[in-house]
Design an enzyme around this catalytic site. Structure first.
Site, PDB file in Angstrom:
ATOM      1  N   HIS A  15       1.003  -4.746   1.296  1.00 52.95           N
ATOM      2  CA  HIS A  15       0.805  -4.840  -0.162  1.00 52.95           C
ATOM      3  C   HIS A  15      -0.670  -4.918  -0.544  1.00 52.95           C
ATOM      4  O   HIS A  15      -1.013  -4.702  -1.702  1.00 52.95           O
ATOM      5  CB  HIS A  15       1.643  -5.974  -0.775  1.00 52.95           C
TER       6      HIS A  15
ATOM      7  N   ASP B 208       5.807  -6.072   5.645  1.00 47.13           N
ATOM      8  CA  ASP B 208       4.549  -6.119   4.889  1.00 47.13           C
ATOM      9  C   ASP B 208       3.365  -6.160   5.860  1.00 47.13           C
ATOM     10  O   ASP B 208       2.750  -7.201   6.070  1.00 47.13           O
ATOM     11  CB  ASP B 208       4.585  -7.362   3.976  1.00 47.13           C
TER      12      ASP B 208
ATOM     13  N   GLY C  55      -4.642 -14.299  -2.855  1.00 45.73           N
ATOM     14  CA  GLY C  55      -5.961 -13.988  -2.306  1.00 45.73           C
ATOM     15  C   GLY C  55      -6.020 -14.230  -0.800  1.00 45.73           C
ATOM     16  O   GLY C  55      -6.933 -13.763  -0.132  1.00 45.73           O
TER      17      GLY C  55
ATOM     18  N   SER D  26      -3.473 -13.292   1.049  1.00 38.17           N
ATOM     19  CA  SER D  26      -2.619 -12.234   1.584  1.00 38.17           C
ATOM     20  C   SER D  26      -3.310 -11.376   2.619  1.00 38.17           C
ATOM     21  O   SER D  26      -4.499 -11.064   2.495  1.00 38.17           O
ATOM     22  CB  SER D  26      -2.166 -11.297   0.462  1.00 38.17           C
ATOM     23  N   GLY D  27      -2.530 -10.971   3.615  1.00 34.48           N
ATOM     24  CA  GLY D  27      -3.069 -10.132   4.666  1.00 34.48           C
ATOM     25  C   GLY D  27      -3.718 -10.955   5.763  1.00 34.48           C
ATOM     26  O   GLY D  27      -3.958 -10.466   6.863  1.00 34.48           O
TER      27      GLY D  27
END
Ligand code: ARG
Length: 262
Positions: A76, A121, A214, A216-217
């Protein structure tokens, strides 16, 4: 209400949340920007952590360096992005200065990624140059098995801790310790999510502690092994609503195969 609306958007359209700052945290009076309930840390303690940024240097997601030229992140974070527009800062405790900034030559995300369910994801970035390991830059290995429920893990990032309108992210890397909750337990009545948890996910929970917008990943790590990728959650650090991560063992083969192909 505002929070709820944005959260629903975040859940259904994961990409809408990449880099978004402003939602999260169960406590509306907590407005400080950072991973929820965490503390300042250094890149040397988490040298696999990277920041994905725009050319202008706005941080929009985290990532993890897995070899000299590959960063693992969330799908995402990459939807709608072009390699030429993404930059990676490595080896710095601060997201906005220090370490080195490297361009991206190619990117890809899992073809089974669903912005509806948030399954699979995961995405990767291939760096435009090879990056050697230093004290502040290290590769992390990909977990082959999900650690059992109750295993201590650490999640890091430059994400927000603000519930309503917080405009700035913490400049200093934050860390927070949480406990692994396997997907079946996370889906069970012990927690509040129910059927929306899938086997390509793993949760991590601790009262008042969580990743947030923020982050994320970014990495969820046990030892020096990447076990999860920050993916989603309802609010942040909310009671019985764990942070939800991509289960690295479930996507390991995709990462290795795609990394070779690009
Ligand atoms: N989707 C968010 C992002 O783009 C990450 C949310 C993580 N939330 C949580 N409660 N652990 O940064």
């Amino acid at each position: 209400m505002q929070g709820l609306v944005i959260l629903l958007v975040c859940l259904t359209v994961g990409s809408a949340c990449a880099g978004s700052v402003g939602v999260s945290n169960a406590d509306p009076f907590e407005r400080e920007g950072r991973i929820v309930g965490g503390q300042d840390t250094t890149i040397r303690a988490h040298p696999y952590q990277v920041s994905l940024q725009t050319k202008k240097g706005s941080h929009f997601c985290g990532g993890s360096l897995i070899d000299a030229e590959t960063v693992v992140t969330a799908a995402h974070c990459l939807v709608g992005q072009k390699a030429a527009k993404v930059f990676v800062r490595l080896g710095s405790t601060l997201y906005n200065e220090g370490g080195r900034v490297v361009a991206v030559r190619d990117l890809a995300y899992n073809e089974d990624y669903s912005s509806k369910t948030m399954e699979y994801d995961v995405g990767i970035l291939k760096l435009a140059e090879k990056v050697e390991e230093t004290e502040d830059i290290r590769y992390v290995s990909l977990a082959e098995e999900t650690p059992p429920t109750g295993t201590a893990a650490v999640v890091t990032g430059w994400g927000s801790k603000c519930y309503f309108w917080c405009m700035s992210l913490p400049k200093t890397l934050q860390e927070v310790y949480v406990y692994i909750v396997d997907w079946k337990t996370c889906k069970s009545d012990d927690y509040k999510y129910g059927e929306i948890i899938y086997d390509s996910m793993v949760c991590a929970y601790e009262k008042k502690k969580d990743a947030c917008q923020g982050d994320s990943g970014g990495p969820l790590v046990v030892g020096n092994t990447l076990v999860g990728i920050v993916s989603w959650g309802y609010a942040c650090a909310a009671e019985l609503l764990p942070g939800v991560y991509t289960d690295v063992p479930s996507v390991r083969d995709w990462v290795l195969k795609t990394s070779k192909a690009l």
